[in-house]
Each structure stands twice: as C-alpha cells, then as structure tokens.
Write a protein that holds these residues in place. Sequence first.
Motif, PDB file in Angstrom:
ATOM      1  N   MET A   1       0.842  -1.189   0.000  1.00 24.71           N
ATOM      2  CA  MET A   1       0.000   0.000   0.000  1.00 24.71           C
ATOM      3  C   MET A   1       0.881   1.244   0.000  1.00 24.71           C
ATOM      4  SD  MET A   1      -3.217   1.353   2.211  1.00 24.71           S
ATOM      5  CE  MET A   1      -2.779   1.015   3.850  1.00 24.71           C
ATOM      6  N   ASN A   2       0.489   2.217  -0.784  1.00 26.05           N
ATOM      7  CA  ASN A   2       1.175   3.493  -0.850  1.00 26.05           C
ATOM      8  C   ASN A   2       0.802   4.304   0.394  1.00 26.05           C
ATOM      9  OD1 ASN A   2       1.768   6.250  -1.376  1.00 26.05           O
ATOM     10  ND2 ASN A   2       1.723   5.855  -3.566  1.00 26.05           N
ATOM     11  N   PRO A   3       1.787   4.797   1.149  1.00 22.21           N
ATOM     12  CA  PRO A   3       1.459   5.570   2.359  1.00 22.21           C
ATOM     13  C   PRO A   3       0.756   6.889   2.050  1.00 22.21           C
ATOM     14  CG  PRO A   3       3.813   5.662   1.915  1.00 22.21           C
ATOM     15  CD  PRO A   3       3.224   4.684   0.933  1.00 22.21           C
ATOM     16  N   GLN A   4       0.794   7.301   0.783  1.00 27.07           N
ATOM     17  CA  GLN A   4       0.151   8.561   0.410  1.00 27.07           C
ATOM     18  C   GLN A   4      -1.349   8.423   0.186  1.00 27.07           C
ATOM     19  OE1 GLN A   4       1.957  11.394   0.536  1.00 27.07           O
ATOM     20  NE2 GLN A   4       3.543  10.018   1.254  1.00 27.07           N
ATOM     21  N   HIS A   5      -1.817   7.175   0.024  1.00 31.41           N
ATOM     22  CA  HIS A   5      -3.254   6.998  -0.173  1.00 31.41           C
ATOM     23  C   HIS A   5      -3.728   5.664   0.381  1.00 31.41           C
ATOM     24  CE1 HIS A   5      -1.581   5.406  -4.027  1.00 31.41           C
ATOM     25  NE2 HIS A   5      -2.508   4.482  -3.864  1.00 31.41           N
ATOM     26  N   LEU A   6      -5.026   5.634   0.635  1.00 29.54           N
ATOM     27  CA  LEU A   6      -5.709   4.471   1.160  1.00 29.54           C
ATOM     28  C   LEU A   6      -6.346   3.721  -0.010  1.00 29.54           C
ATOM     29  CD1 LEU A   6      -7.178   2.940   3.561  1.00 29.54           C
ATOM     30  CD2 LEU A   6      -8.966   4.666   3.300  1.00 29.54           C
ATOM     31  N   VAL A   7      -6.271   2.388   0.006  1.00 28.06           N
ATOM     32  CA  VAL A   7      -6.932   1.585  -1.021  1.00 28.06           C
ATOM     33  C   VAL A   7      -7.932   0.658  -0.340  1.00 28.06           C
ATOM     34  CG1 VAL A   7      -6.649  -0.097  -2.886  1.00 28.06           C
ATOM     35  CG2 VAL A   7      -4.877   1.643  -2.495  1.00 28.06           C
ATOM     36  N   LEU A   8      -9.166   0.721  -0.784  1.00 31.84           N
ATOM     37  CA  LEU A   8     -10.221  -0.176  -0.320  1.00 31.84           C
ATOM     38  C   LEU A   8     -10.669  -0.979  -1.536  1.00 31.84           C
ATOM     39  CD1 LEU A   8     -12.190   2.489   1.716  1.00 31.84           C
ATOM     40  CD2 LEU A   8     -10.663   0.747   2.633  1.00 31.84           C
ATOM     41  N   ALA A   9     -10.501  -2.295  -1.496  1.00 34.46           N
ATOM     42  CA  ALA A   9     -10.739  -3.127  -2.673  1.00 34.46           C
ATOM     43  C   ALA A   9     -12.025  -3.942  -2.565  1.00 34.46           C
ATOM     44  CB  ALA A   9      -9.560  -4.057  -2.900  1.00 34.46           C
ATOM     45  N   ASP A  10     -12.627  -4.159  -3.720  1.00 36.12           N
ATOM     46  CA  ASP A  10     -13.775  -5.055  -3.891  1.00 36.12           C
ATOM     47  C   ASP A  10     -14.977  -4.710  -3.014  1.00 36.12           C
ATOM     48  OD1 ASP A  10     -12.912  -6.619  -6.024  1.00 36.12           O
ATOM     49  OD2 ASP A  10     -11.720  -7.888  -4.696  1.00 36.12           O
ATOM     50  N   LEU A  11     -15.283  -3.444  -2.923  1.00 34.56           N
ATOM     51  CA  LEU A  11     -16.486  -3.020  -2.207  1.00 34.56           C
ATOM     52  C   LEU A  11     -17.701  -3.264  -3.109  1.00 34.56           C
ATOM     53  CD1 LEU A  11     -15.130   0.355  -0.799  1.00 34.56           C
ATOM     54  CD2 LEU A  11     -15.187  -1.866   0.327  1.00 34.56           C
ATOM     55  N   ALA A  12     -18.755  -3.805  -2.554  1.00 32.50           N
ATOM     56  CA  ALA A  12     -19.957  -4.115  -3.329  1.00 32.50           C
ATOM     57  C   ALA A  12     -20.842  -2.882  -3.449  1.00 32.50           C
ATOM     58  CB  ALA A  12     -20.727  -5.250  -2.669  1.00 32.50           C
ATOM     59  N   TYR A  13     -21.241  -2.550  -4.688  1.00 29.04           N
ATOM     60  CA  TYR A  13     -22.207  -1.463  -4.886  1.00 29.04           C
ATOM     61  C   TYR A  13     -23.549  -1.999  -5.385  1.00 29.04           C
ATOM     62  CZ  TYR A  13     -21.307  -1.385  -9.996  1.00 29.04           C
ATOM     63  OH  TYR A  13     -21.184  -1.703 -11.339  1.00 29.04           O
ATOM     64  N   GLY A  14     -23.670  -3.301  -5.485  1.00 29.33           N
ATOM     65  CA  GLY A  14     -24.909  -3.938  -5.915  1.00 29.33           C
ATOM     66  C   GLY A  14     -24.859  -5.415  -5.598  1.00 29.33           C
ATOM     67  N   LEU A  15     -25.846  -6.151  -6.061  1.00 30.90           N
ATOM     68  CA  LEU A  15     -25.985  -7.560  -5.717  1.00 30.90           C
ATOM     69  C   LEU A  15     -25.213  -8.503  -6.634  1.00 30.90           C
ATOM     70  CD1 LEU A  15     -29.790  -7.605  -4.872  1.00 30.90           C
ATOM     71  CD2 LEU A  15     -27.854  -7.457  -3.302  1.00 30.90           C
ATOM     72  N   HIS A  16     -24.918  -8.097  -7.856  1.00 31.92           N
ATOM     73  CA  HIS A  16     -24.229  -8.967  -8.801  1.00 31.92           C
ATOM     74  C   HIS A  16     -22.747  -9.095  -8.430  1.00 31.92           C
ATOM     75  CE1 HIS A  16     -22.575 -10.411 -12.634  1.00 31.92           C
ATOM     76  NE2 HIS A  16     -23.791 -10.910 -12.827  1.00 31.92           N
ATOM     77  N   ASP A  17     -22.143 -10.228  -8.744  1.00 33.64           N
ATOM     78  CA  ASP A  17     -20.720 -10.439  -8.450  1.00 33.64           C
ATOM     79  C   ASP A  17     -19.822  -9.393  -9.104  1.00 33.64           C
ATOM     80  OD1 ASP A  17     -21.313 -12.673  -6.951  1.00 33.64           O
ATOM     81  OD2 ASP A  17     -20.751 -14.115  -8.514  1.00 33.64           O
ATOM     82  N   ARG A  18     -20.225  -8.843 -10.252  1.00 42.60           N
ATOM     83  CA  ARG A  18     -19.417  -7.822 -10.938  1.00 42.60           C
ATOM     84  C   ARG A  18     -19.664  -6.423 -10.375  1.00 42.60           C
ATOM     85  NH1 ARG A  18     -15.404  -8.339 -14.411  1.00 42.60           N
ATOM     86  NH2 ARG A  18     -16.147  -6.434 -15.387  1.00 42.60           N
TER      87      ARG A  18
END
Length: 192
Positions: A1-18
Amino acid sequence: MNPQHLVLADLAYGLHDRHRLDVYAPAEAQAAAVLVFFHGGGFIRGDKTARANIGAWGASQGFVTVLANYRLAPEHRWPSGPEDVVAGWQWVREQARDWGGDPSKIVLVGESAGAAHVAAASLMSRFQPVGWQIAGAALLSGPYNAGLEAQAPEALGIEGPDVRNNAYFSDDRSAWAQASIVDQVDAAPFPL
C-alpha cells in the motif's frame, strides 16, 4: 500500500458479483472531487484491476478515485451498462464522505465500452434517477452510435458476427437504434 493513499478493494455497490469497485483515496482528503472510472473491454471483458494505475494516479493528484466493474455481455445486454453506472454513482454518492470525497463533485469517466456506458447514463435522461447530479464526465474512445457500429463489419470487410457488439446490443440489428446514444441525447447540460 502506498502511504500517500488508502486503497479499499472489492467493495460491493450492488448484488451482482461484478458490482464491485476499488477506492483510492488521498490520505488527507477533505471534500475532494471524486473520479469514478469504468474500464473498457468491448462489452464482454475487462476488470477494474487492470486500471489500478489510474486509481493510484488520481489519488496522487488529490482525487478520490473509484474504479468500478460492471456486468458483462452476453449475459447482460443493453441497457445493463448505464444501469450499472447509475448504481455505482448512487453508491459512491452515499459513501464519498467516508473517504474524504465530496458527493457534489463526482466526475464519471469511461474508456471504450465503459465510455459508452457513462455516455448513456449521463446523456440519456431516462437512466437518471431523481437527484441525479454529476460535476462532469469524460468519455474516452467509446462507441456512441450503435447504428454505425452495426455497419462497421461490412464496411471493414469483417466476416461473421461482431462478437462484442452483438453480445451487448443483440443479434437483432433493428434493435440497435434504441441504444444509439448520439440520437437520443436529452440530458441537461453539464461539463463534458
């Protein structure tokens, strides 16, 4: 992780896997503009992880940058793309402050098929829910006229079905007119 920014991965915005997105947020973001980027892939492939460089670049420039996946053809056809852009926008608007973003400063960005999806969502008011507001959009090399896309294989001497466009717009070319964005622009003006 880059100390200059935060990374949040694979957050769900809907019900589908994609329906997943990655957020790249500057460490000290406060009321930052939010870039929401939709990848290309000819409607049938692509993934947000291939554009991690855009997320890192955006965060390094002070933007909260969101990379979003969307449903792919042929399982999901027109108008799934603009529907997913709107669903992503709604989710990001509700969450933006959690990462130091300003929900009134959301800019949608798309490349190739992602640009077509962003164009339809932002230029065709029928996809826009109550409260729709974007600060702008950037469209990078997308297909915006499905009618011309239907003519391309013959004009270019390509035999066989167009695996990308047929998969998304359907095998029935007479139905492609409903997906021709340039013929149906009716949204209120915004920075494009």
